[in-house]
Design an enzyme around this catalytic site. Structure first.
Site, PDB file in Angstrom:
ATOM      1  N   ARG A   1      74.519  36.117  34.117  1.00 12.84           N
ATOM      2  CA  ARG A   1      74.388  37.364  34.909  1.00 12.84           C
ATOM      3  C   ARG A   1      72.956  37.865  35.014  1.00 12.84           C
ATOM      4  NH1 ARG A   1      79.195  38.429  32.249  1.00 12.84           N
ATOM      5  NH2 ARG A   1      80.959  38.261  33.666  1.00 12.84           N
TER       6      ARG A   1
ATOM      7  N   LYS B   1      63.091  37.472  47.268  1.00 17.79           N
ATOM      8  CA  LYS B   1      64.179  36.690  47.883  1.00 17.79           C
ATOM      9  C   LYS B   1      64.281  35.345  47.173  1.00 17.79           C
ATOM     10  CE  LYS B   1      64.333  38.127  52.716  1.00 17.79           C
ATOM     11  NZ  LYS B   1      64.134  37.619  54.083  1.00 17.79           N
TER      12      LYS B   1
ATOM     13  N   GLU C   1      51.639  30.856  57.977  1.00 20.15           N
ATOM     14  CA  GLU C   1      52.131  32.164  57.506  1.00 20.15           C
ATOM     15  C   GLU C   1      50.959  33.123  57.264  1.00 20.15           C
ATOM     16  OE1 GLU C   1      55.288  33.057  57.468  1.00 20.15           O
ATOM     17  OE2 GLU C   1      56.402  31.162  57.414  1.00 20.15           O
TER      18      GLU C   1
ATOM     19  N   LYS D   1      52.432  41.899  52.203  1.00 22.15           N
ATOM     20  CA  LYS D   1      53.856  41.691  51.895  1.00 22.15           C
ATOM     21  C   LYS D   1      54.356  42.768  50.931  1.00 22.15           C
ATOM     22  CE  LYS D   1      57.538  38.484  51.240  1.00 22.15           C
ATOM     23  NZ  LYS D   1      58.012  37.112  51.145  1.00 22.15           N
TER      24      LYS D   1
ATOM     25  N   GLU E   1      65.335  44.227  53.855  1.00 20.92           N
ATOM     26  CA  GLU E   1      65.172  43.781  55.242  1.00 20.92           C
ATOM     27  C   GLU E   1      66.127  44.455  56.226  1.00 20.92           C
ATOM     28  OE1 GLU E   1      64.151  39.592  55.625  1.00 20.92           O
ATOM     29  OE2 GLU E   1      65.018  39.598  57.626  1.00 20.92           O
TER      30      GLU E   1
ATOM     31  N   ARG F   1      60.730  45.104  57.124  1.00 13.29           N
ATOM     32  CA  ARG F   1      60.539  43.744  56.577  1.00 13.29           C
ATOM     33  C   ARG F   1      60.752  42.671  57.643  1.00 13.29           C
ATOM     34  NH1 ARG F   1      62.197  41.572  50.495  1.00 13.29           N
ATOM     35  NH2 ARG F   1      61.334  39.504  50.769  1.00 13.29           N
TER      36      ARG F   1
ATOM     37  N   ASN G   1      59.118  38.316  60.190  1.00 12.38           N
ATOM     38  CA  ASN G   1      59.766  37.221  60.931  1.00 12.38           C
ATOM     39  C   ASN G   1      59.061  36.899  62.249  1.00 12.38           C
ATOM     40  OD1 ASN G   1      61.658  37.107  58.928  1.00 12.38           O
ATOM     41  ND2 ASN G   1      63.092  38.461  59.973  1.00 12.38           N
TER      42      ASN G   1
ATOM     43  N   HIS H   1      59.453  33.581  63.945  1.00 12.85           N
ATOM     44  CA  HIS H   1      60.510  32.852  63.246  1.00 12.85           C
ATOM     45  C   HIS H   1      61.781  32.640  64.073  1.00 12.85           C
ATOM     46  CE1 HIS H   1      57.831  33.367  59.902  1.00 12.85           C
ATOM     47  NE2 HIS H   1      58.657  32.788  59.052  1.00 12.85           N
TER      48      HIS H   1
ATOM     49  N   HIS I   1      62.676  28.938  63.744  1.00 16.89           N
ATOM     50  CA  HIS I   1      63.892  28.423  63.107  1.00 16.89           C
ATOM     51  C   HIS I   1      64.655  27.523  64.071  1.00 16.89           C
ATOM     52  CE1 HIS I   1      64.017  31.889  59.995  1.00 16.89           C
ATOM     53  NE2 HIS I   1      63.446  30.816  59.501  1.00 16.89           N
TER      54      HIS I   1
ATOM     55  N   HIS J   1      58.125  23.927  58.610  1.00 19.58           N
ATOM     56  CA  HIS J   1      58.446  25.329  58.890  1.00 19.58           C
ATOM     57  C   HIS J   1      57.233  26.040  59.518  1.00 19.58           C
ATOM     58  CE1 HIS J   1      60.117  29.306  58.371  1.00 19.58           C
ATOM     59  NE2 HIS J   1      59.024  29.676  57.709  1.00 19.58           N
TER      60      HIS J   1
HETATM   61  N1  LIG Z   1      61.778  33.390  49.095  1.00 19.49           N
HETATM   62  C1  LIG Z   1      61.063  33.642  50.153  1.00 19.49           C
HETATM   63  O1  LIG Z   1      60.751  34.795  50.478  1.00 19.49           O
HETATM   64  C2  LIG Z   1      60.582  32.490  50.995  1.00 19.49           C
HETATM   65  C3  LIG Z   1      59.640  32.691  52.008  1.00 19.49           C
HETATM   66  C4  LIG Z   1      59.173  31.587  52.713  1.00 19.49           C
HETATM   67  C5  LIG Z   1      59.654  30.322  52.422  1.00 19.49           C
HETATM   68  N2  LIG Z   1      60.581  30.154  51.431  1.00 19.49           N
HETATM   69  C6  LIG Z   1      61.090  28.833  51.091  1.00 19.49           C
HETATM   70  O2  LIG Z   1      59.997  28.063  50.581  1.00 19.49           O
HETATM   71  C7  LIG Z   1      60.331  26.690  50.722  1.00 19.49           C
HETATM   72  C8  LIG Z   1      59.103  25.938  51.158  1.00 19.49           C
HETATM   73  O3  LIG Z   1      58.100  26.088  50.191  1.00 19.49           O
HETATM   74  P1  LIG Z   1      56.866  25.055  50.104  1.00 19.49           P
HETATM   75  O4  LIG Z   1      56.298  24.880  51.444  1.00 19.49           O
HETATM   76  O5  LIG Z   1      56.029  25.514  48.988  1.00 19.49           O
HETATM   77  O6  LIG Z   1      57.601  23.691  49.793  1.00 19.49           O
HETATM   78  P2  LIG Z   1      57.768  22.816  48.466  1.00 19.49           P
HETATM   79  O7  LIG Z   1      58.130  23.653  47.322  1.00 19.49           O
HETATM   80  O8  LIG Z   1      58.675  21.710  48.839  1.00 19.49           O
HETATM   81  O9  LIG Z   1      56.292  22.248  48.231  1.00 19.49           O
HETATM   82  C9  LIG Z   1      55.731  21.401  49.189  1.00 19.49           C
HETATM   83  C10 LIG Z   1      55.300  20.074  48.574  1.00 19.49           C
HETATM   84  O10 LIG Z   1      54.047  20.272  47.954  1.00 19.49           O
HETATM   85  C11 LIG Z   1      54.091  19.837  46.606  1.00 19.49           C
HETATM   86  N3  LIG Z   1      53.197  20.737  45.893  1.00 19.49           N
HETATM   87  C12 LIG Z   1      53.342  22.062  45.704  1.00 19.49           C
HETATM   88  N4  LIG Z   1      52.273  22.559  45.088  1.00 19.49           N
HETATM   89  C13 LIG Z   1      51.424  21.532  44.885  1.00 19.49           C
HETATM   90  C14 LIG Z   1      50.132  21.412  44.289  1.00 19.49           C
HETATM   91  N5  LIG Z   1      49.465  22.461  43.811  1.00 19.49           N
HETATM   92  N6  LIG Z   1      49.567  20.171  44.218  1.00 19.49           N
HETATM   93  C15 LIG Z   1      50.220  19.083  44.722  1.00 19.49           C
HETATM   94  N7  LIG Z   1      51.423  19.139  45.308  1.00 19.49           N
HETATM   95  C16 LIG Z   1      52.012  20.347  45.389  1.00 19.49           C
HETATM   96  C17 LIG Z   1      55.539  19.920  46.195  1.00 19.49           C
HETATM   97  O11 LIG Z   1      55.824  19.049  45.135  1.00 19.49           O
HETATM   98  C18 LIG Z   1      56.221  19.514  47.504  1.00 19.49           C
HETATM   99  O12 LIG Z   1      56.228  18.116  47.626  1.00 19.49           O
HETATM  100  C19 LIG Z   1      61.482  26.622  51.718  1.00 19.49           C
HETATM  101  O13 LIG Z   1      62.660  26.277  51.025  1.00 19.49           O
HETATM  102  C20 LIG Z   1      61.599  28.032  52.254  1.00 19.49           C
HETATM  103  O14 LIG Z   1      62.928  28.384  52.590  1.00 19.49           O
HETATM  104  C21 LIG Z   1      61.044  31.218  50.728  1.00 19.49           C
END
Ligand SMILES: NC(=O)c1ccc[n+]([C@@H]2O[C@H](COP(=O)([O-])OP(=O)(O)OC[C@H]3O[C@@H](n4cnc5c(N)ncnc54)[C@H](O)[C@@H]3O)[C@@H](O)[C@H]2O)c1
Length: 356
Positions: free
Chosen positions: A121, A143, A185, A225, A235, A239, A243, A246, A250, A263
């Site tokens: 929990r 999020k 972004e 942010k 949101e 917030r 987007n 987006h 998307h 993305h």
């Molecule tokens: N929670 C939120 O508010 C929010 C907002 C935007 C996106 N997201 C989510 O984030 C995700 C995408 O995140 P991402 O782009 O970081 O993808 P990811 O976590 O897959 O990382 C991208 C790649 O880079 C590698 N990597 C990361 N940091 C590294 C570093 N310092 N050195 C070498 N390699 C590295 C990872 O191993 C991976 O292969 C999606 O699932 C998306 O839905 C969430």
């Protein structure tokens, strides 16, 4: 070092941004966590580059470190991997007084944060984001969640960490495509809220210069942010500004089965297309879409999908919105730095995406 305090109704927490902060993570965690046991959730790539260093220093400080490894990539935001994480947390014997550290990109952050929000929990967790996207976006705002086979982020929560530690030096090992993906972004924040940041980004002419300025850029993005999330955590209003680009983004990602565009690339196309349209409609100051195109090109991002028959894509956007309420919120710009939420009738969405 930059410090930002996120102040929410239920919780306050700091975001610390500092080059090399990863080298004093033991001390930083020690200041806010007095128990011994820590589960670090990370992916194989990050573990391979930074794992030993972190584990050694945290262990030397006296923490009992257990590492939970997942495969890199979106596939790890699944029920199966979440279940694996829960099992590992049980094997380790994590209890409600212990701590989870999410050490990785957005995938690890969303997965580990969701595990933390639901396991027993809810137990405390810390975000140590390693990708640019995670450092400016996903680690801030609470999020967390995973995907279902029928769509992204369909299961999730709002659950804030105890602290976010951002080390811009970690970006030195980030592959270029992910760096520019995150820059989409960054550009979004500049477009909706910060004309000065837009100008700053325009003046940066190389990856080296970008890295020289990255700490300040991360600070600007996290500050925007924070300010938006503090006003509208769940949101229901402001917030949604985050987007920008987006709605189209998307749809593009989904239409191409998440294979052709990242993305950030899809959002880049979305920001340009919708602004070109709103400019033609007289809603946005003339020349704004050209400014967006210019900055996207500078950061190796696309602004159009290329030579395809877009009628099927337009249909799929309309279809995507079919189940939603009659009034849609779309984010437009008055000009660079001034985003706003525009309410439109669902049937009119086609007008806004006709430039695809
Ligand atoms: N929670 C939120 O508010 C929010 C907002 C935007 C996106 N997201 C989510 O984030 C995700 C995408 O995140 P991402 O782009 O970081 O993808 P990811 O976590 O897959 O990382 C991208 C790649 O880079 C590698 N990597 C990361 N940091 C590294 C570093 N310092 N050195 C070498 N390699 C590295 C990872 O191993 C991976 O292969 C999606 O699932 C998306 O839905 C969430």
């Amino acid at each position: 070092m930059y410090k930002i305090k996120v102040n929410l109704a239920q919780k306050d927490y700091p975001i610390l941004i500092k080059r090399g902060i990863i080298n004093s993570l033991d001390f930083e965690i020690g200041r806010i966590y007095k128990n011994k046991k820590i589960a670090i959730i990370t992916d194989h790539n990050i573990k391979g580059i930074y794992g030993d260093r972190i584990i050694e220093s945290l262990s030397a400080y006296g923490f009992q470190i257990h590492t939970i490894l997942v495969n890199p990539g979106e596939g790890s935001k699944s029920i199966q991997v979440l279940s694996h994480v829960y099992n590992q947390l049980l094997d380790i014997g994590i209890n409600r007084k212990d701590l989870i550290v999410a050490f990785g990109g957005g995938v690890v952050g969303d997965l580990a944060g969701f595990a933390a929000s639901t396991f027993l929990r809810g137990i405390r967790y810390i975000q140590v984001p390693t990708s640019l996207l995670a450092q400016i976006d996903s680690s801030v705002g609470g999020k967390v969640g995973i995907n279902l086979p029928r769509g992204k982020n369909l299961v999730g929560n709002f659950y804030h960490p105890e602290s976010v530690f951002i080390d811009p030096d970690l970006l030195n090992t980030l592959p270029n495509r992910y760096l520019y993906d995150g820059m989409a972004e960054v550009i979004k924040y500049a477009c909706i809220r910060d004309k000065t940041m837009y100008e700053k980004l325009l003046s940066i002419e190389s990856k080296e210069k970008l890295y020289e300025n990255i700490e300040e850029i991360i600070y600007s993005c996290c500050s925007i942010k924070k300010e938006i999330v503090e006003k509208d955590e769940r949101e229901s209003g402001e917030r949604m500004l985050l987007n920008f680009g987006h709605t189209i983004g998307h749809a593009i990602e989904k239409f191409f089965n998440y294979e052709t565009f990242t993305h950030g690339e899809a959002v880049a196309i979305g920001m340009y297309c919708i602004t070109r349209q709103s400019e033609e409609m007289g809603i946005t100051k003339k020349g704004t879409s050209s400014l967006i195109k210019r900055i996207l090109v500078q950061y190796n991002l696309p602004f159009e999908i290329g030579e395809i028959d877009n009628s099927r894509l337009l249909e799929s956007i309309a279809l995507d919105k079919k189940g939603e309420e009659d009034i849609l919120n779309i984010v437009l710009l008055k000009e660079i730095g001034a985003g706003f939420i525009n309410k439109i009738n669902k049937e009119d969405i086609g007008e806004f995406v006709s430039h695809l």
